[in-house]
Design an enzyme around this catalytic site. Structure first.
Site, PDB file in Angstrom:
ATOM      1  N   TYR A  77      45.282-100.804 -34.176  1.00 22.64           N
ATOM      2  CA  TYR A  77      46.269-101.465 -35.489  1.00 22.64           C
ATOM      3  C   TYR A  77      46.154-102.113 -35.409  1.00 22.64           C
ATOM      4  CZ  TYR A  77      47.632 -96.311 -33.914  1.00 22.64           C
ATOM      5  OH  TYR A  77      47.742 -95.394 -33.324  1.00 22.64           O
ATOM      6  N   HIS A 119      41.376 -90.641 -36.994  1.00 24.03           N
ATOM      7  CA  HIS A 119      41.339 -90.605 -35.320  1.00 24.03           C
ATOM      8  C   HIS A 119      40.656 -92.148 -34.333  1.00 24.03           C
ATOM      9  CE1 HIS A 119      37.938 -89.443 -37.810  1.00 24.03           C
ATOM     10  NE2 HIS A 119      36.927 -89.613 -36.337  1.00 24.03           N
TER      11      HIS A 119
END
Length: 175
Positions: free
Chosen positions: A109, A141
């Site tokens: 992230y 994903h």
């Protein structure tokens, strides 16, 4: 009034719904049973100001590519995408994900936040992943925690694990 075509296809991760506008693929939805399809069709019609109709022939390019992907034969989707259901930061993050994180790889992230020039926005990247209108094709994903943890996934962790195993990132689930 514009028209959006949709179809449901059974896949290795359960039934997926695809919807295409005149611009391209605009929506992918997991667990596409009758209730999900009805909810998504209504939302598309409201958000895009269109009529949504089931049309397997118009969606054949999408379902052919899904079939090849889930068979392990396709590494990169080649479909026009309609980004109408996402804007701003989320759109920037999803576009970077679509073009910058190839099959068989993952990104954290924080790294994705850095790539779009927002180093303090790792949590916002998570929000962008959760609002991705094009999962599988825009591969949310493939986004994991910076510590190496699997992170979350709007489609459910079992689907995320299955997709990552398909791409060789994780061992195949035992059950």
């Amino acid at each position: 009034m514009d028209e959006v075509a949709w179809v449901v296809r059974e896949t290795a991760v359960g039934p997926l719904m695809a919807a295409c506008s005149g611009q391209g693929l605009v929506l992918v939805a997991f667990r596409a049973g009758p209730e999900t399809v009805a909810r998504e069709v209504k939302a598309l019609e409201r958000r895009l100001g269109c009529v949504a109709v089931e049309d397997a022939e118009r969606l054949a390019p999408v379902t052919r590519q899904w079939d090849a992907y889930f068979a392990g034969e396709l590494k990169e989707f080649d479909l026009p995408l309609d980004w109408s259901l996402t804007t701003g930061f989320n759109r920037r993050v999803l576009r970077e994900l679509a073009t910058g994180v190839p099959y068989g790889s993952v990104v954290g992230y924080q790294d994705l936040a850095d790539r779009v020039g927002e180093p303090g926005a790792a949590r916002a990247v998570g929000t962008a992943m959760g609002s991705n209108p094009l999962p599988v094709v825009v591969p949310c994903h493939r986004v994991i925690e910076s510590s190496g943890g699997i992170g979350g996934f709007g489609g459910g962790l079992e689907i995320k694990r299955t997709l990552l195993a398909l791409e060789g990132v994780l061992p195949a689930p035992l059950f």
